[in-house]
Scaffold this motif. Structure first.
Motif, PDB file in Angstrom:
ATOM      1  N   CYS A 100      75.529  66.372  85.666  1.00  0.00           N
ATOM      2  CA  CYS A 100      75.931  67.791  85.695  1.00  0.00           C
ATOM      3  C   CYS A 100      75.168  68.610  86.723  1.00  0.00           C
ATOM      4  O   CYS A 100      75.250  69.840  86.712  1.00  0.00           O
ATOM      5  CB  CYS A 100      75.756  68.410  84.306  1.00  0.00           C
ATOM      6  SG  CYS A 100      74.031  68.513  83.754  1.00  0.00           S
ATOM      7  N   SER A 108      78.691  71.994  78.431  1.00  0.00           N
ATOM      8  CA  SER A 108      79.533  72.725  77.483  1.00  0.00           C
ATOM      9  C   SER A 108      81.011  72.450  77.719  1.00  0.00           C
ATOM     10  O   SER A 108      81.838  72.690  76.841  1.00  0.00           O
ATOM     11  CB  SER A 108      79.257  74.228  77.587  1.00  0.00           C
ATOM     12  OG  SER A 108      79.602  74.721  78.868  1.00  0.00           O
ATOM     13  N   LEU A 109      81.367  71.929  78.907  1.00  0.00           N
ATOM     14  CA  LEU A 109      82.754  71.645  79.239  1.00  0.00           C
ATOM     15  C   LEU A 109      83.073  70.152  79.202  1.00  0.00           C
ATOM     16  O   LEU A 109      84.200  69.754  79.456  1.00  0.00           O
ATOM     17  CB  LEU A 109      83.081  72.202  80.631  1.00  0.00           C
ATOM     18  CG  LEU A 109      82.924  73.721  80.798  1.00  0.00           C
ATOM     19  CD1 LEU A 109      83.177  74.126  82.248  1.00  0.00           C
ATOM     20  CD2 LEU A 109      83.855  74.459  79.861  1.00  0.00           C
ATOM     21  N   THR A 161      83.171  73.339  85.827  1.00  0.00           N
ATOM     22  CA  THR A 161      83.914  72.139  85.426  1.00  0.00           C
ATOM     23  C   THR A 161      83.007  71.236  84.591  1.00  0.00           C
ATOM     24  O   THR A 161      81.802  71.483  84.458  1.00  0.00           O
ATOM     25  CB  THR A 161      84.408  71.348  86.650  1.00  0.00           C
ATOM     26  OG1 THR A 161      83.283  70.702  87.284  1.00  0.00           O
ATOM     27  CG2 THR A 161      85.094  72.262  87.659  1.00  0.00           C
ATOM     28  N   ARG A 162      83.583  70.157  84.088  1.00  0.00           N
ATOM     29  CA  ARG A 162      82.798  69.206  83.304  1.00  0.00           C
ATOM     30  C   ARG A 162      81.765  68.481  84.157  1.00  0.00           C
ATOM     31  O   ARG A 162      80.846  67.851  83.620  1.00  0.00           O
ATOM     32  CB  ARG A 162      83.721  68.178  82.639  1.00  0.00           C
ATOM     33  CG  ARG A 162      84.444  67.251  83.608  1.00  0.00           C
ATOM     34  CD  ARG A 162      85.400  66.307  82.882  1.00  0.00           C
ATOM     35  NE  ARG A 162      86.116  65.410  83.777  1.00  0.00           N
ATOM     36  CZ  ARG A 162      85.657  64.229  84.166  1.00  0.00           C
ATOM     37  NH1 ARG A 162      84.488  63.800  83.710  1.00  0.00           N
ATOM     38  NH2 ARG A 162      86.359  63.458  84.972  1.00  0.00           N
ATOM     39  N   SER A 208      78.688  71.244  83.824  1.00  0.00           N
ATOM     40  CA  SER A 208      78.353  71.920  82.573  1.00  0.00           C
ATOM     41  C   SER A 208      78.567  70.989  81.389  1.00  0.00           C
ATOM     42  O   SER A 208      79.665  70.454  81.211  1.00  0.00           O
ATOM     43  CB  SER A 208      79.219  73.175  82.402  1.00  0.00           C
ATOM     44  OG  SER A 208      79.027  73.748  81.124  1.00  0.00           O
TER      45      SER A 208
END
Length: 256
Positions: free
Chosen positions: A171, A138-139, A132-133, A136
């Motif tokens: 994160c 990247s999310l 999930t954000r 990460s």
């Protein structure tokens, strides 16, 4: 009852007027929001030292759909500075933050804000969070609205509007405090919050944090707990010439 009706209608009209005023004010505030792009620290996961890359300037065609004209957007900068190895999010992606530069009398002031967002407390919950954000970069959304104490509006934020203002993205699932990993077959969950903190502060020092005269470290909830964890460490790293204050918002949790 009949005599009270005029008062009831008057109250209704007054309420309607107040709603219109509130909505209009909110709409005006949205127009002044500051939207800030994300800065990644990709080489925090490696051991090699490198050089800071040139800023990647977003063209109008790229920025347009994500950055309405009334918002201020900053370009994305990838940093390669040989930050501590294994400073990565739960899924192994690099740590990140948003920075808006200070100016004028606020050029030597820095406000650092930890993002909040709860915790993971087991291998399973951290593995789920990694997708999930919250686990990460990247999310995550690459653009972040700066409002409240991060705003550049002097009327809304008179104390800090012209300071260097930073939002540290969350994160690691452990309030920027862990330093371990869990391996299950080919899957690895990285709990490297302490290293993320070290990597971001190292990077910010190269951008002027080490020359700050005043610093305010803050955060809410899980970010508020991180403020307790790192307040003294930040003062030690910056030295006696810098005044460091810390403000934890809803970051004290009783184990009952």
């Amino acid at each position: 009852m009949a005599r009270r009706r005029p008062q009831t209608w008057a109250a209704a009209v007054l309420a309607a007027v107040l709603v219109v005023v509130v909505v209009t004010t909110a709409a005006a505030a949205v127009g002044k929001r500051l939207l800030v792009d994300m800065t990644l620290v990709p080489d925090a996961a490696s051991t090699g030292a490198g050089k800071s890359s040139s800023p990647l300037i977003l063209s109008s065609s790229l920025a347009g759909p994500h950055c309405p004209a009334q918002l201020l957007c900053l370009s994305l900068t990838c940093v390669r500075n040989g930050a501590p190895q294994f400073a990565v999010c739960l899924d192994g992606s690099p740590p990140a933050y948003h920075l808006h530069r200070g100016s004028g009398a606020g050029a030597h002031g820095w406000l650092l804000q930890f993002e909040g967002g709860g915790w993971c407390n087991s291998a399973r919950s951290c593995a789920e969070r990694a997708g999930t954000r919250r686990g990460s970069t990247s999310l995550m959304n690459k653009l972040e609205v700066f409002s409240g104490v991060l705003s550049n509006d002097s009327a809304m934020n008179p104390d800090f509007y012209n300071w260097n203002r930073v939002k540290l993205r969350y994160c690691d699932g452990g309030s920027f405090a862990g330093d371990s990993e869990f391996t299950n077959g080919s899957s690895v969950i990285h709990m490297r919050g302490q290293r993320i903190w070290d990597a971001i502060i190292t990077d910010l020092c190269q951008k002027g944090l080490d020359k700050a005269k005043k610093v305010l470290l803050s955060g809410c909830s899980a970010g508020g707990l991180a403020t307790f964890f790192h307040c003294d460490n930040l003062q030690e790293r910056l030295g006696g010439a810098t005044t460091v204050k810390c403000m934890s918002d809803a970051g004290f949790f009783l184990d009952v």
